[in-house]
Design an enzyme around this catalytic site. Structure first.
Site, short mmCIF file in Angstrom:
data_model
loop_
_atom_site.label_atom_id
_atom_site.label_comp_id
_atom_site.label_asym_id
_atom_site.label_seq_id
_atom_site.Cartn_x
_atom_site.Cartn_y
_atom_site.Cartn_z
CE LYS A 163 -4.06 -4.35 1.27
NZ LYS A 163 -4.76 -3.23 1.93
CG ASP B 197 -2.01 -1.08 1.15
OD1 ASP B 197 -1.99 -1.89 0.22
OD2 ASP B 197 -2.87 -1.11 2.06
CG HIS C 51 -15.08 0.10 1.45
ND1 HIS C 51 -14.44 -0.14 2.64
CD2 HIS C 51 -15.13 -1.08 0.79
CE1 HIS C 51 -14.11 -1.43 2.70
NE2 HIS C 51 -14.51 -2.01 1.59
CG ASP D 155 -6.55 0.02 1.09
OD1 ASP D 155 -6.83 -1.15 1.41
OD2 ASP D 155 -7.01 1.01 1.71
CG HIS E 271 -8.59 5.15 2.70
ND1 HIS E 271 -9.59 4.89 3.60
CD2 HIS E 271 -7.98 3.95 2.46
CE1 HIS E 271 -9.59 3.61 3.91
NE2 HIS E 271 -8.63 3.00 3.23
CG HIS F 246 -11.33 0.96 0.08
ND1 HIS F 246 -11.40 -0.34 0.52
CD2 HIS F 246 -10.39 1.57 0.85
CE1 HIS F 246 -10.53 -0.50 1.51
NE2 HIS F 246 -9.90 0.63 1.72
CB CYS G 146 -2.07 -2.83 5.19
SG CYS G 146 -3.81 -2.31 5.03
C1 VGL Z 1 -4.73 0.72 5.62
C2 VGL Z 1 -6.37 1.55 6.99
C3 VGL Z 1 -7.31 1.43 5.98
C4 VGL Z 1 -3.30 0.37 5.45
C5 VGL Z 1 -5.65 0.58 4.61
O1 VGL Z 1 -2.80 0.31 4.31
O2 VGL Z 1 -2.62 0.12 6.48
N1 VGL Z 1 -5.11 1.20 6.81
N2 VGL Z 1 -6.94 0.94 4.79
ZN ZN Z 2 -8.35 1.00 3.20
#
Ligand code: VGL
Ligand code: ZN
Length: 206
Positions: A106, A8, A52, A46, A81, A48, A151
């Protein structure tokens, strides 16, 4: 066989982004340097849909960082995000992605969040990564990226759960750090047999 797993490293998790991780962009040159050293590079993204379930904006009366109860348990709510197709969901512009052999997206199911590269937050919906790694005879993962306490942590823990050897490269991660969650994450990873190492050490093992 080893692979570097870059978690990410996206605009929204870097300074100026919607869910900025402090100093999140500082991992980029360290990761680029590591990418050159590994034979196999894999990334997560990430990804979404708008609206979401993990977004606080989808729950009137709730704010980001609130916790709510959903079908699969507790869910932290986040600012909107990494919305599919937006600039915030793109990789940091300086991240070298040319050597990435696989990009796992994901969090695309509207009702399930996904921190881990292996399983969504219901702990049972697979992303397919386990099968991919096994089929390619990759047994050891070096995890880097954002965020240490979400993550990165869940990817490392699930990697262990799936039987892989897992290293996390300490200076190639940064955390969100809500209420000491970064320190807790390092402890949880350590307890699960995740090995925490420096970038220099990772390069000698690559
Ligand atoms: C993440 C919160 C929500 C991450 C992703 O990449 O750690 N944290 N979505
Ligand atoms: Zn996320």
């Amino acid at each position: 066989m080893n692979a570097l797993l870059i978690v990410d490293v996206q605009n929204d998790f870097c300074p100026g982004g919607a869910l900025a991780v402090p100093e999140g962009d500082e991992v980029v040159p360290i990761i680029n340097d590591l990418s050159d050293a590994f034979d196999h590079v894999i990334q997560t993204q990430d990804w979404h849909p708008a609206g979401h379930q993990s977004f606080a904006s989808s729950h009137p009366g709730h704010d980001p960082m609130d916790e709510i109860e959903v079908e699969y348990g507790q869910q932290t709510l986040w600012p909107d995000h990494c919305v599919q197709g937006t600039d915030g969901a793109e990789f940091h512009p300086d991240l070298n992605t040319t050597r990435s052999e696989l990009i796992i997206r994901k969090g695309f199911r509207p009702e399930i969040d996904s921190y881990s590269a292996f399983f969504e937050n219901d702990n049972e919906t697979p992303t397919g990564l386990t099968g991919y790694l096994r089929e390619r005879d990759i047994d050891t993962l070096f995890v880097v990226g954002l965020a240490t306490d979400f993550c990165v942590k869940w990817s490392a823990l699930d990697g262990r759960k799936q039987g892989f050897d897992v290293y996390v490269v300490e200076e190639a991660t940064r955390g969100i750090d809500a209420n000491g969650s970064v320190a807790a994450a390092w402890e949880e990873m350590n307890d699960a047999g995740v090995q925490i190492i420096s970038a220099d050490a990772a390069k000698t093992l690559a």
